[in-house]
Design a protein around this motif. Structure first.
Motif, PDB file in Angstrom:
ATOM      1  N   ALA A 189      12.242   0.780   0.238  1.00 57.05           N
ATOM      2  CA  ALA A 189      11.916  -0.551  -0.296  1.00 57.05           C
ATOM      3  C   ALA A 189      11.029  -1.254   0.721  1.00 57.05           C
ATOM      4  N   VAL A 190       9.728  -0.989   0.638  1.00 61.68           N
ATOM      5  CA  VAL A 190       8.788  -1.390   1.679  1.00 61.68           C
ATOM      6  C   VAL A 190       8.812  -2.886   1.936  1.00 61.68           C
ATOM      7  N   ASP A 191       8.746  -3.695   0.885  1.00 63.20           N
ATOM      8  CA  ASP A 191       8.693  -5.150   1.059  1.00 63.20           C
ATOM      9  C   ASP A 191       9.966  -5.671   1.727  1.00 63.20           C
ATOM     10  N   ASP A 192      11.109  -5.073   1.385  1.00 62.43           N
ATOM     11  CA  ASP A 192      12.368  -5.501   1.995  1.00 62.43           C
ATOM     12  C   ASP A 192      12.379  -5.204   3.496  1.00 62.43           C
ATOM     13  N   VAL A 193      11.840  -4.050   3.870  1.00 56.74           N
ATOM     14  CA  VAL A 193      11.796  -3.699   5.289  1.00 56.74           C
ATOM     15  C   VAL A 193      10.861  -4.643   6.037  1.00 56.74           C
ATOM     16  N   VAL A 194       9.728  -4.978   5.434  1.00 58.20           N
ATOM     17  CA  VAL A 194       8.791  -5.910   6.067  1.00 58.20           C
ATOM     18  C   VAL A 194       9.448  -7.271   6.269  1.00 58.20           C
ATOM     19  N   ASP A 195      10.130  -7.760   5.243  1.00 57.36           N
ATOM     20  CA  ASP A 195      10.813  -9.065   5.362  1.00 57.36           C
ATOM     21  C   ASP A 195      11.873  -9.023   6.453  1.00 57.36           C
ATOM     22  N   LEU A 206      10.773  11.954  10.504  1.00 55.85           N
ATOM     23  CA  LEU A 206      11.157  11.457   9.186  1.00 55.85           C
ATOM     24  C   LEU A 206       9.935  10.934   8.447  1.00 55.85           C
ATOM     25  N   ASP A 207       9.703  11.466   7.229  1.00 53.07           N
ATOM     26  CA  ASP A 207       8.611  10.975   6.395  1.00 53.07           C
ATOM     27  C   ASP A 207       9.015   9.795   5.531  1.00 53.07           C
ATOM     28  N   THR A 208      10.306   9.709   5.199  1.00 52.64           N
ATOM     29  CA  THR A 208      10.762   8.778   4.162  1.00 52.64           C
ATOM     30  C   THR A 208      10.325   7.343   4.419  1.00 52.64           C
ATOM     31  N   GLY A 209      10.400   6.887   5.663  1.00 51.86           N
ATOM     32  CA  GLY A 209      10.081   5.495   5.943  1.00 51.86           C
ATOM     33  C   GLY A 209       8.682   5.247   6.457  1.00 51.86           C
ATOM     34  N   LEU A 210       7.773   6.221   6.322  1.00 57.50           N
ATOM     35  CA  LEU A 210       6.439   6.056   6.900  1.00 57.50           C
ATOM     36  C   LEU A 210       5.670   4.898   6.279  1.00 57.50           C
ATOM     37  N   GLU A 211       5.741   4.740   4.958  1.00 59.15           N
ATOM     38  CA  GLU A 211       4.993   3.644   4.355  1.00 59.15           C
ATOM     39  C   GLU A 211       5.553   2.299   4.806  1.00 59.15           C
ATOM     40  N   ALA A 212       6.875   2.203   4.933  1.00 55.70           N
ATOM     41  CA  ALA A 212       7.471   0.967   5.447  1.00 55.70           C
ATOM     42  C   ALA A 212       6.991   0.706   6.867  1.00 55.70           C
ATOM     43  N   LEU A 213       6.921   1.748   7.689  1.00 53.41           N
ATOM     44  CA  LEU A 213       6.413   1.580   9.048  1.00 53.41           C
ATOM     45  C   LEU A 213       4.989   1.051   9.030  1.00 53.41           C
ATOM     46  N   GLY A 214       4.134   1.666   8.221  1.00 47.51           N
ATOM     47  CA  GLY A 214       2.754   1.219   8.140  1.00 47.51           C
ATOM     48  C   GLY A 214       2.617  -0.201   7.641  1.00 47.51           C
ATOM     49  N   LEU A 252       0.714   3.564  12.919  1.00 48.91           N
ATOM     50  CA  LEU A 252       0.140   4.117  11.702  1.00 48.91           C
ATOM     51  C   LEU A 252      -0.093   3.011  10.679  1.00 48.91           C
ATOM     52  N   SER A 253      -1.249   3.004  10.019  1.00 52.94           N
ATOM     53  CA  SER A 253      -1.504   2.006   8.982  1.00 52.94           C
ATOM     54  C   SER A 253      -0.796   2.394   7.684  1.00 52.94           C
ATOM     55  N   ARG A 254      -0.624   1.414   6.815  1.00 51.99           N
ATOM     56  CA  ARG A 254       0.025   1.701   5.538  1.00 51.99           C
ATOM     57  C   ARG A 254      -0.823   2.662   4.709  1.00 51.99           C
ATOM     58  N   GLN A 255      -2.141   2.515   4.742  1.00 53.22           N
ATOM     59  CA  GLN A 255      -3.008   3.408   3.989  1.00 53.22           C
ATOM     60  C   GLN A 255      -2.860   4.852   4.476  1.00 53.22           C
ATOM     61  N   ALA A 256      -2.849   5.037   5.804  1.00 52.47           N
ATOM     62  CA  ALA A 256      -2.679   6.390   6.342  1.00 52.47           C
ATOM     63  C   ALA A 256      -1.299   6.939   6.011  1.00 52.47           C
ATOM     64  N   ALA A 257      -0.277   6.075   6.070  1.00 50.35           N
ATOM     65  CA  ALA A 257       1.071   6.512   5.735  1.00 50.35           C
ATOM     66  C   ALA A 257       1.155   6.972   4.286  1.00 50.35           C
ATOM     67  N   ARG A 258       0.470   6.270   3.398  1.00 46.81           N
ATOM     68  CA  ARG A 258       0.470   6.679   1.985  1.00 46.81           C
ATOM     69  C   ARG A 258      -0.183   8.043   1.816  1.00 46.81           C
ATOM     70  N   LEU A 259      -1.257   8.287   2.555  1.00 48.31           N
ATOM     71  CA  LEU A 259      -1.901   9.593   2.475  1.00 48.31           C
ATOM     72  C   LEU A 259      -0.973  10.691   2.966  1.00 48.31           C
ATOM     73  N   CYS A 260      -0.199  10.399   4.007  1.00 46.46           N
ATOM     74  CA  CYS A 260       0.764  11.383   4.523  1.00 46.46           C
ATOM     75  C   CYS A 260       1.879  11.656   3.530  1.00 46.46           C
ATOM     76  N   SER A 261       2.268  10.635   2.783  1.00 45.66           N
ATOM     77  CA  SER A 261       3.443  10.730   1.915  1.00 45.66           C
ATOM     78  C   SER A 261       3.108  11.199   0.505  1.00 45.66           C
ATOM     79  N   ASP A 262       1.835  11.282   0.169  1.00 45.59           N
ATOM     80  CA  ASP A 262       1.410  11.660  -1.181  1.00 45.59           C
ATOM     81  C   ASP A 262       0.576  12.931  -1.087  1.00 45.59           C
ATOM     82  N   LYS A 263       1.170  14.068  -1.458  1.00 44.57           N
ATOM     83  CA  LYS A 263       0.488  15.353  -1.307  1.00 44.57           C
ATOM     84  C   LYS A 263      -0.798  15.424  -2.121  1.00 44.57           C
ATOM     85  N   LEU A 264      -0.864  14.741  -3.260  1.00 45.27           N
ATOM     86  CA  LEU A 264      -2.083  14.762  -4.067  1.00 45.27           C
ATOM     87  C   LEU A 264      -3.199  13.983  -3.371  1.00 45.27           C
ATOM     88  N   ALA A 265      -2.886  12.761  -2.924  1.00 44.18           N
ATOM     89  CA  ALA A 265      -3.894  11.955  -2.227  1.00 44.18           C
ATOM     90  C   ALA A 265      -4.347  12.657  -0.944  1.00 44.18           C
TER      91      ALA A 265
END
Length: 433
Positions: free
Chosen positions: A70-76, A91-99, A110-123
């Protein structure tokens, strides 16, 4: 020996005294990072679902109860906690929250954009292909009807992958169109987004690499051999350095990793990379902006004569990273990290025996299992009973030494006839360190 609570109550000293670091996750892969944060004098604030069995909770100074997906919750929560840095490991699970925390609060990492690329095999695959990084041919498949045409492009055997799960979760090797259709259905149901790709199955030598990026500078690319447990999707149960290979192959791997790091925009983070050598060409399977799991940070610590978790913490804090790296003391022999596993271990653990004293060539020994845990054999890395990391003059010596320590870790269970890891008499390996 003082308790974690006594540590928390004591005055903090160190170069990060007075600073607060948000660690994403509290599993066994984050405990080394939490300890490194605290050794630097900072306050370790851990974001995790509050589950008593997670070992990092007992190590933390503070715990933020949060679903790290829950990315927004972690940011808050990070904003309210007033953190000065954010990090994770293994751990990959929280990478987008970290970014997202890093982007929103203006922190290093790590930026959120880069984290999304890491977490999405298609992207990720799209970006790697655009950058000319060798990777397996793939097709995005959004319905069962598209499986057949996709296989015409990839051929059989193939690999069906959910695009947003960690490690081997949601990954299936298939030999027939019928298996592919069933695998697609299963992968789509497991995927959080419902997205699936089918890619050509590369055959050859699977291995990996660890890297570390400070600003735009790749401090190292360390190729390591992988030990895999057999199965439909082989599970990594060990890693070793050096990997025996032609120097040209190692140079090619170094180049491919650096290209991929640039393509995904990975900065200010450790990097874990999965590779495959196929007909002399190094293909990139996937990479992610965090240190590898299953003993890899401890292996890198052994190889370079420093605390790799501390490198991750220092990077998040922007704390003398280059100076720390220049002060490393590399080991000139071989090093091996092996997970302790037992496919026959079943039942409730009633007792644990581990060696009281360890030779100097053992750089890490951990037992993940506790009395009262229920063992159900081995099917994934979550079933590992512990890990041992050793160094030696050769890989053969490392394997002998690891086996010697492995045999001394004995678990008793209440399941008669299937007691875990019964000990055996073994001779002590050589004492060279």
């Amino acid at each position: 020996m003082s308790t974690p609570e006594q540590h928390r109550q004591g005055a903090r000293q160190g170069p990060a005294s007075g600073r607060r670091v948000l660690v994403i996750g509290a599993g066994r892969g984050q405990t080394g990072l939490i300890r490194a944060v605290r050794r630097l004098g900072a306050t370790a604030v851990v974001a995790t679902r509050v589950e008593p069995h997670l070992p990092g909770i007992a190590e933390a100074d503070e715990v933020l109860a949060a679903d790290i997906l829950a990315v927004d919750d972690v940011v808050d929560a990070a904003r309210q906690a007033g953190v000065d840095a954010v990090a994770t490991s293994c751990l990959d699970t929280g990478l987008e929250a970290l970014g997202a925390v890093a982007d929103t609060l203006g922190l290093r990492g790590l930026s959120r954009q880069a984290a999304r690329l890491c977490s999405d095999k298609l992207a990720m695959k799209k970006r790697l292909a655009q950058a000319g990084v060798p990777t397996a041919a793939y097709v995005a498949v959004s319905s069962c009807e598209q499986v057949g045409p996709a296989l015409e492009r990839t051929g059989l055997p193939a690999v069906v992958k959910a695009t947003d799960l960690q490690g081997s979760s949601g990954v299936f090797m298939v030999d027939t169109p019928q298996e592919a259709a069933q695998a697609w259905s299963t992968a789509a149901s497991l995927s959080r987004s419902g997205r699936v790709i089918i890619e050509r199955l590369l055959t050859g030598r699977e291995f990996g690499a660890q890297a570390f990026v400070h600003d735009d500078q790749v401090l190292h690319v360390t190729v390591h051999g992988d030990d895999l447990a057999p199965g439909e999707v082989p599970v990594p149960v060990g890693h070793h350095v050096p990997m025996e290979a032609d120097p040209g192959l190692l140079e090619q791997a170094d180049r491919v990793v650096r290209q991929a790091v640039s393509a995904l925009g990975l900065r200010n983070c450790a990097v874990n990379v999965d590779l495959m050598e196929c007909d002399g060409v190094v293909h990139l399977i996937e990479l992610t902006g965090r240190a590898g799991a299953n003993g890899l940070p401890e292996l890198m610590s052994t190889v370079y004569g420093l605390d790799y978790y501390e490198m991750v913490a220092r990077e998040a804090l922007d704390l003398d990273v280059l100076e720390t790296w220049r002060g490393r003391s590399p080991w000139d022999g071989a090093a091996l990290a092996i997970m302790l596993i037992d496919a026959d271990a079943r039942g409730t653990v009633t007792g644990i025996h581990r060696p009281d004293r360890l030779p100097g060539w053992v750089t890490d020994l951990q037992v993940f299992t506790n009395v009262g845990d229920v063992l159900e054999g081995f099917t994934s890395s979550n079933d590992c009973l512990g890990q041992v990391v050793v160094r030696g003059s050769t890989l053969a010596e490392c394997r002998e030494r690891a086996a010697y320590i492995d045999a001394q870790v004995v678990l008793a269970t209440d399941n008669a006839g299937t007691g875990a890891r019964t000990g055996e008499t073994v001779s002590t390996p050589g004492t060279r360190s």
